[in-house]
Structure formats: C-alpha cells, structure tokens
Design a protein around this motif. Sequence first.
Motif, PDB file in Angstrom:
ATOM      1  N   LEU A   1       0.824  -1.209   0.000  1.00 53.57           N
ATOM      2  CA  LEU A   1       0.000   0.000   0.000  1.00 53.57           C
ATOM      3  C   LEU A   1       0.859   1.260   0.000  1.00 53.57           C
ATOM      4  N   ALA A   2       2.108   1.162   0.449  1.00 54.01           N
ATOM      5  CA  ALA A   2       3.007   2.302   0.325  1.00 54.01           C
ATOM      6  C   ALA A   2       3.277   2.584  -1.153  1.00 54.01           C
ATOM      7  N   PHE A   3       3.514   1.532  -1.929  1.00 54.68           N
ATOM      8  CA  PHE A   3       3.689   1.725  -3.370  1.00 54.68           C
ATOM      9  C   PHE A   3       2.389   2.198  -4.031  1.00 54.68           C
ATOM     10  N   ARG A   4       1.262   1.666  -3.581  1.00 55.63           N
ATOM     11  CA  ARG A   4      -0.020   2.106  -4.146  1.00 55.63           C
ATOM     12  C   ARG A   4      -0.284   3.578  -3.810  1.00 55.63           C
ATOM     13  N   ALA A   5       0.032   3.992  -2.594  1.00 55.39           N
ATOM     14  CA  ALA A   5      -0.151   5.393  -2.224  1.00 55.39           C
ATOM     15  C   ALA A   5       0.710   6.295  -3.104  1.00 55.39           C
ATOM     16  N   GLN A   6       1.912   5.846  -3.413  1.00 55.89           N
ATOM     17  CA  GLN A   6       2.792   6.604  -4.295  1.00 55.89           C
ATOM     18  C   GLN A   6       2.218   6.711  -5.701  1.00 55.89           C
ATOM     19  N   SER A   7       1.571   5.647  -6.158  1.00 57.91           N
ATOM     20  CA  SER A   7       1.050   5.619  -7.520  1.00 57.91           C
ATOM     21  C   SER A   7      -0.254   6.386  -7.676  1.00 57.91           C
ATOM     22  N   TYR A   8      -1.162   6.287  -6.668  1.00 57.55           N
ATOM     23  CA  TYR A   8      -2.524   6.804  -6.835  1.00 57.55           C
ATOM     24  C   TYR A   8      -2.830   8.024  -5.976  1.00 57.55           C
ATOM     25  N   GLN A   9      -1.959   8.348  -5.038  1.00 63.06           N
ATOM     26  CA  GLN A   9      -2.093   9.550  -4.215  1.00 63.06           C
ATOM     27  C   GLN A   9      -3.454   9.663  -3.519  1.00 63.06           C
ATOM     28  N   PRO A  10      -3.834   8.676  -2.714  1.00 61.77           N
ATOM     29  CA  PRO A  10      -5.067   8.812  -1.933  1.00 61.77           C
ATOM     30  C   PRO A  10      -4.901   9.895  -0.870  1.00 61.77           C
ATOM     31  N   SER A  11      -6.021  10.372  -0.367  1.00 62.78           N
ATOM     32  CA  SER A  11      -5.990  11.360   0.704  1.00 62.78           C
ATOM     33  C   SER A  11      -5.686  10.658   2.023  1.00 62.78           C
ATOM     34  N   LEU A  12      -4.532  10.967   2.605  1.00 60.53           N
ATOM     35  CA  LEU A  12      -4.114  10.333   3.851  1.00 60.53           C
ATOM     36  C   LEU A  12      -3.736  11.390   4.874  1.00 60.53           C
ATOM     37  N   SER A  13      -3.811  11.016   6.125  1.00 58.90           N
ATOM     38  CA  SER A  13      -3.417  11.910   7.204  1.00 58.90           C
ATOM     39  C   SER A  13      -1.908  12.134   7.189  1.00 58.90           C
ATOM     40  N   MET A  14      -1.468  13.137   7.917  1.00 51.50           N
ATOM     41  CA  MET A  14      -0.046  13.435   8.013  1.00 51.50           C
ATOM     42  C   MET A  14       0.710  12.242   8.587  1.00 51.50           C
ATOM     43  N   GLU A  15       0.132  11.582   9.615  1.00 51.65           N
ATOM     44  CA  GLU A  15       0.792  10.440  10.240  1.00 51.65           C
ATOM     45  C   GLU A  15       0.921   9.268   9.265  1.00 51.65           C
ATOM     46  N   ALA A  16      -0.141   9.016   8.518  1.00 52.41           N
ATOM     47  CA  ALA A  16      -0.115   7.911   7.563  1.00 52.41           C
ATOM     48  C   ALA A  16       0.868   8.195   6.436  1.00 52.41           C
ATOM     49  N   ASN A  17       0.868   9.418   5.943  1.00 49.67           N
ATOM     50  CA  ASN A  17       1.820   9.783   4.892  1.00 49.67           C
ATOM     51  C   ASN A  17       3.259   9.655   5.368  1.00 49.67           C
ATOM     52  N   ALA A  18       3.507   9.989   6.619  1.00 51.53           N
ATOM     53  CA  ALA A  18       4.859   9.875   7.160  1.00 51.53           C
ATOM     54  C   ALA A  18       5.298   8.414   7.187  1.00 51.53           C
ATOM     55  N   TRP A  19       4.377   7.510   7.558  1.00 49.97           N
ATOM     56  CA  TRP A  19       4.716   6.085   7.546  1.00 49.97           C
ATOM     57  C   TRP A  19       5.012   5.617   6.129  1.00 49.97           C
ATOM     58  N   VAL A  20       4.215   6.057   5.163  1.00 50.72           N
ATOM     59  CA  VAL A  20       4.464   5.705   3.763  1.00 50.72           C
ATOM     60  C   VAL A  20       5.874   6.109   3.355  1.00 50.72           C
ATOM     61  N   GLN A  21       6.270   7.328   3.692  1.00 47.67           N
ATOM     62  CA  GLN A  21       7.601   7.802   3.311  1.00 47.67           C
ATOM     63  C   GLN A  21       8.696   7.012   4.017  1.00 47.67           C
ATOM     64  N   ARG A  22       8.480   6.640   5.274  1.00 52.36           N
ATOM     65  CA  ARG A  22       9.469   5.815   5.973  1.00 52.36           C
ATOM     66  C   ARG A  22       9.603   4.457   5.296  1.00 52.36           C
ATOM     67  N   MET A  23       8.477   3.893   4.886  1.00 56.73           N
ATOM     68  CA  MET A  23       8.529   2.601   4.216  1.00 56.73           C
ATOM     69  C   MET A  23       9.246   2.698   2.872  1.00 56.73           C
ATOM     70  N   LEU A  24       8.928   3.702   2.104  1.00 57.39           N
ATOM     71  CA  LEU A  24       9.555   3.846   0.794  1.00 57.39           C
ATOM     72  C   LEU A  24      11.056   4.060   0.900  1.00 57.39           C
ATOM     73  N   ALA A  25      11.508   4.556   2.041  1.00 57.81           N
ATOM     74  CA  ALA A  25      12.936   4.815   2.249  1.00 57.81           C
ATOM     75  C   ALA A  25      13.703   3.593   2.764  1.00 57.81           C
ATOM     76  N   LEU A  26      13.012   2.535   3.164  1.00 53.99           N
ATOM     77  CA  LEU A  26      13.706   1.345   3.657  1.00 53.99           C
ATOM     78  C   LEU A  26      14.617   0.765   2.570  1.00 53.99           C
ATOM     79  N   PRO A  27      15.776   0.265   2.942  1.00 54.49           N
ATOM     80  CA  PRO A  27      16.669  -0.331   1.935  1.00 54.49           C
ATOM     81  C   PRO A  27      15.997  -1.425   1.109  1.00 54.49           C
ATOM     82  N   GLY A  28      15.215  -2.277   1.775  1.00 56.58           N
ATOM     83  CA  GLY A  28      14.534  -3.331   1.037  1.00 56.58           C
ATOM     84  C   GLY A  28      13.529  -2.798   0.036  1.00 56.58           C
TER      85      GLY A  28
END
Length: 227
Positions: free
Chosen positions: A164-191
């Motif tokens: 869903l982090a990749f999906r959020a990047q692709s489709y840009q759903p409306s998310l809270s600041m906290e949820a968006n921050a988690w998405v960015q942390r996930m996208l930054a993981l080495p894996g």
Amino acid sequence: MPILYIANKNYSSWSLRPWLLLTELGIPFEERLVPFGDDNSASFGQFSPTAKVPCLDDEGLLVWDSLAIVEYLNEQYAGVWPENPKARAWARCASAEMHSGFGQIRNLCSMNCGLRVKLHHWSPELSAEWQRIDALWRQGLHDFGGPFLAGEHFSAVDAFFAPLAFRAQSYQPSLSMEANAWVQRMLALPGMQAWYKAALAEPWRDAGHEAEAAAAGVLLQDMRAPV
C-alpha cells in the motif's frame, strides 16, 4: 537455504510481503522470480501447490500463502512479530484484515510500482477503504509509539501493508499526516528501495496488469525503463 518464489516486482504485492520481511530482518534466502504472462504462468504449478506466488521452499518443505510463510518464519526467527503482547495481537489482527479485505483497493488501485495514475473516480467504497487503512495506521503508530506500525522495530505488519506504500505513491489517496509519514518511511527502507529499483528495471509487461491500471485512471507518468 530457503528459496522464495516470487513474480514481477512491479506487480506482485503478495510476493513483496515475505520478500521484504526476509530482507529487512536479514534472513538469508534465495530469490527465484518467475514473471507473469501466458508463457510463464503455467510454470508456477511446478513449484507452488496453488500455482500462485509467493511460495517458500525450505529444503523441500513447501509453504505457500504470504500469511502462512510469515507464521512459518516466526517459528524460526526473532523479530517477525512484535515482542510486546498487545502490539503483537494488534499486528496480527491488522495483518489478517489486510490479507482478507480491501477489495476495492485491490481492484482499482492495483500495484504497479512504476506508474503514476489519476483515478477516473473515487467511489465512496474505495474512499472508505483508504480511510480504514489510514485509521489502522494511525492507531498502530499512536498506540505503540512508532516509527513502525507496531512499535520501534519493523515487523510483519509493516511488510503486510508495504504494497500500500507503493499504491499510495502511484494513486495519491488522501491520507493523514501520520499515515503519509509512515508511507515515506517505508519507501525509504533499503529493502523497499531495492525492490522498487528492480521493479522499474524489469523488461516484462503483463497485459492483464497493464489493462487494470489503464482502466482505473489516466496515466500521468511511467517511471519504468523502456521495453
């Protein structure tokens, strides 16, 4: 060494979950990627009882389905689920909800890592599912202190929501600041970075997955290497 069979990194959200868990926890494994497509899909049955991915082959013992693979790994390795009992219970519930639900997101926001898409229509049902996702993420971050969903350390629940982090990047759903921050942390993981880089470089295009994205909305950008 266990062998993890997966499909295209650009499309296969189910493959991502155990792959990312193994990668982020530093558990040794061999990756074998079999692309989707008419010429290759039949071969899935050669390594998976369901002819689907992911499938883990641990010295001849086959473990299929992403949730079963996670539980199998939990029996052998530390850190798969949170140590805290309350966090662990929540993480399992949230992962099970992701495993069995969110059909609108699966159908209308299919994982296609390299694309940026503007949806034709945000139905009430689709919006409600993203709102539920947002609420789940905020609950985990609030109750267990972050920065990951069930506390200080990455665990299986983060892996289950990683697509869903990749999906959020692709489709840009409306998310809270906290949820968006988690998405960015996930996208930054080495894996996640390694998976994304490989997804963009893949030479394959699967007609069915490409048609899903085209039907869902207007293509704004294709980040993938030309075929």
